[in-house]
Design a protein around this motif. Structure first.
Motif, PDB file in Angstrom:
ATOM      1  N   UNK A 132       0.844  -1.121  -0.015  1.00 54.88           N
ATOM      2  CA  UNK A 132      -0.080  -0.047  -0.009  1.00 54.88           C
ATOM      3  C   UNK A 132       1.104   1.268   0.039  1.00 54.88           C
ATOM      4  N   UNK A 133       1.940   1.413   0.855  1.00 50.21           N
ATOM      5  CA  UNK A 133       2.708   2.521   0.909  1.00 50.21           C
ATOM      6  C   UNK A 133       3.588   2.767  -0.609  1.00 50.21           C
ATOM      7  N   UNK A 134       3.921   1.620  -0.995  1.00 49.31           N
ATOM      8  CA  UNK A 134       4.544   1.776  -2.258  1.00 49.31           C
ATOM      9  C   UNK A 134       3.612   2.221  -3.215  1.00 49.31           C
ATOM     10  N   UNK A 135       2.492   1.920  -3.342  1.00 49.54           N
ATOM     11  CA  UNK A 135       1.443   2.407  -4.223  1.00 49.54           C
ATOM     12  C   UNK A 135       1.330   4.021  -4.004  1.00 49.54           C
ATOM     13  N   UNK A 136       1.166   4.325  -2.745  1.00 46.67           N
ATOM     14  CA  UNK A 136       0.879   5.759  -2.338  1.00 46.67           C
ATOM     15  C   UNK A 136       2.062   6.652  -2.925  1.00 46.67           C
ATOM     16  N   UNK A 175      -2.035   3.130  -5.035  1.00 45.13           N
ATOM     17  CA  UNK A 175      -1.941   3.950  -5.946  1.00 45.13           C
ATOM     18  C   UNK A 175      -2.786   4.786  -6.522  1.00 45.13           C
ATOM     19  N   UNK A 176      -4.023   4.328  -6.673  1.00 45.11           N
ATOM     20  CA  UNK A 176      -5.074   5.254  -6.849  1.00 45.11           C
ATOM     21  C   UNK A 176      -6.107   5.817  -5.777  1.00 45.11           C
ATOM     22  N   UNK A 177      -6.577   5.045  -4.749  1.00 43.47           N
ATOM     23  CA  UNK A 177      -7.418   5.515  -3.741  1.00 43.47           C
ATOM     24  C   UNK A 177      -6.407   6.497  -2.779  1.00 43.47           C
ATOM     25  N   UNK A 178      -5.147   6.377  -2.864  1.00 39.46           N
ATOM     26  CA  UNK A 178      -4.311   7.345  -1.970  1.00 39.46           C
ATOM     27  C   UNK A 178      -3.378   8.250  -2.918  1.00 39.46           C
TER      28      UNK A 178
END
Length: 511
Positions: A132-136, A175-178
């Protein structure tokens, strides 16, 4: 049907999945939606449907009328623009070019060997949080996270013996939500701040927002969303998905001497490449730096927005080549090409889907239906005469709903900023607060909108691991993240508002 499937199909989320998956094939669904837009545009055009809003860039009120696709001009547009819509579809080139590089690394076995080496004995929560962190934080590189982090999220979970769709969902949520959150200030901040400042100037308000206007809030948001996203993944999404029974089965055998040597050589190539890129990007006057008017200094924002795609291709292709040669997977130039060819062969469904998705999105934009919906929603909220925190919450709700139909953050903000930034300013709400409220709404509902440019691509990625996955599967899985992010992020904003904390350096909440 086993117990897990029975449990999965229960409740609201199960209903969403069942209904969504009973819809026609996504390609046919986009055809049907395009036909609906054509029909609605004909009715709207015939009835003279229009809205008026203030355009900050033009400095004047503009009247936007619905354009019929059933008119002579509209029918000409349908036929004349089809190829350009397809070739100009932003995610198409981004996905295919990146997948060329990822395909080499995956085909040679580099990705699988790397995951086996790194993922042993990693606690589930930490793995979920890392994805999740990598996506954000990937949004600092614009849209690259969609085509790199999301498929890697699935591979990482599969490599750890977990459900790949849970990894894909966690990465998509980040990536998208955050999308608006980050630890660093990036191109998105500059773009949205420019639009807000133009709206203020056009309204005769002498107030200037800086590019760091929301920085403090977004740093805290990154941490909060990482924790929330990991909890949703581990406590809801993965248990609901159950045990993975798909075709993808990673090899958990111990790495051979050749594979270990291949990893070492790939790492050497990666380090050399990273050093070269760092020299080209970071020193003052470096080749990939250019003057950025938004910050009044040199930056790599232009490179991140336009040039990073080729760099990402090389990031995977070069180590993949080194690994493939070492383990004997690549023995000739034809083997190197074969890796890329196989990667492209798996994208056939996406290319077909992209063609029809591109037509639907173009029709929606061409007919002005999205703009009319956005302005009408803004006018409705303005007429309610709310003030203070209730107005901010109402603004988040309206913006989040509009986001389901207009994917572009800048396009929506260009419509909403001239209306809400001056309006909230006159009610003693600082423009920085208005901007952060918009960014919360714009990000949180991205993951459940089929009109998001990258939604078709993510659906195809999901089908690589579960051939039965449909729009219902993806929407029902992502709905939990969307709701959790929207509620948690809004609560964080309320706390920030009540405590009167600074949103960024010199940025206040109220005037």
């Amino acid at each position: 049907m086993n117990e897990i499937e029975n449990q999965k199909n229960k409740g609201f989320f199960g209903w969403i999945e069942r209904v969504g998956n009973k819809l026609p094939d996504p390609v046919v669904l986009f055809m049907i939606l395009a036909a609906i837009v054509i029909g609605v545009s004909g009715i709207a055009g015939a009835t003279g449907l229009s809205v008026e809003y203030f355009d900050a860039e033009a400095g004047e009120n503009l009247t936007v009328e619905a354009i019929s696709l059933l008119s002579a001009e509209g029918l000409n547009h349908i036929f004349n623009s089809a190829v350009d819509n397809f070739t100009g579809f932003a995610p198409l080139g981004t996905v295919l070019v990146t997948m060329l590089g990822v395909g080499i690394a995956e085909w040679t076995g580099l990705i699988e060997s790397t995951l086996k080496r790194l993922l042993s004995n990693v606690p589930a929560f930490l793995l979920s949080a890392a994805v999740v962190f990598a996506g954000i934080i990937s949004n600092i590189a614009s849209d690259v996270g969609y085509v790199v982090i999301i498929p890697l999220g699935a591979l990482i979970f599969a490599g750890a013996g977990r459900h790949p769709l849970a990894g894909l969902a966690a990465a998509f949520a980040g990536v998208s939500g955050g999308f608006s959150a980050n630890l660093l200030v990036g191109p998105t901040d500059a773009l949205l701040v420019d639009i807000a400042n133009a709206a203020l100037t056009s309204a005769g308000i002498e107030y200037n927002i800086t590019i760091t206007a929301n920085w403090y809030f977004m740093i805290v948001s990154t941490i909060v969303l990482t924790v929330v996203g990991a909890l949703i993944t581990d406590k809801f999404v993965e248990p609901r998905l159950g045990e993975y029974h798909g075709d993808y089965r990673p090899d958990f055998e111990t790495l051979t001497k050749d594979e270990l040597k291949g990893l070492r050589n790939a790492l050497i190539v990666l380090v050399i490449y990273a050093i070269i890129m760092a020299v080209l990007m970071f020193p003052q006057g470096a080749l990939f730096r250019s003057y950025d008017e938004a910050i009044g200094a040199e930056s790599i924002n232009d490179f991140l927005a336009t040039g990073l795609l080729l760099a990402i291709f090389l990031l995977f292709a070069l180590p993949g080549l080194a690994y493939g040669i070492t383990v004997g997977k690549i023995k000739s130039s034809s083997d190197f090409v074969k890796g890329m060819t196989e990667a492209m062969s798996s994208m056939g469904n996406y290319i077909v889907l992209a063609f029809f998705a591109a037509q639907l999105i173009d029709y929606f934009n061409y007919t002005n239906l999205g703009t009319i919906l956005a302005v009408s929603g803004a006018d409705l909220l303005e007429s309610v005469n709310l003030t203070g925190l209730p107005l901010i919450l109402g603004f988040i709700g309206v913006s989040g709903f509009i986001n389901l139909f207009i994917g572009s953050a800048s396009a929506k903000w260009a419509i909403l900023a001239p209306i809400f930034t001056p309006m909230l300013y006159n009610l003693n709400i600082a423009p920085e607060m208005t901007l952060v409220a918009y960014r919360i709404a714009d990000s949180s509902t991205n993951v459940i909108s089929p009109l998001l440019n990258y939604f078709p691509m993510i659906l195809i990625f999901a089908q690589r691991y579960d051939k039965k996955a449909g729009i219902g599967t993806l929407v029902s899985t992502m709905l939990a993240y969307s709701m959790a992010f929207l509620v948690t992020w809004t609560i964080l904003l309320i706390i920030w508002f009540l405590l009167g904390l600074s949103l960024g350096p010199g940025a206040s909440i109220t005037l």
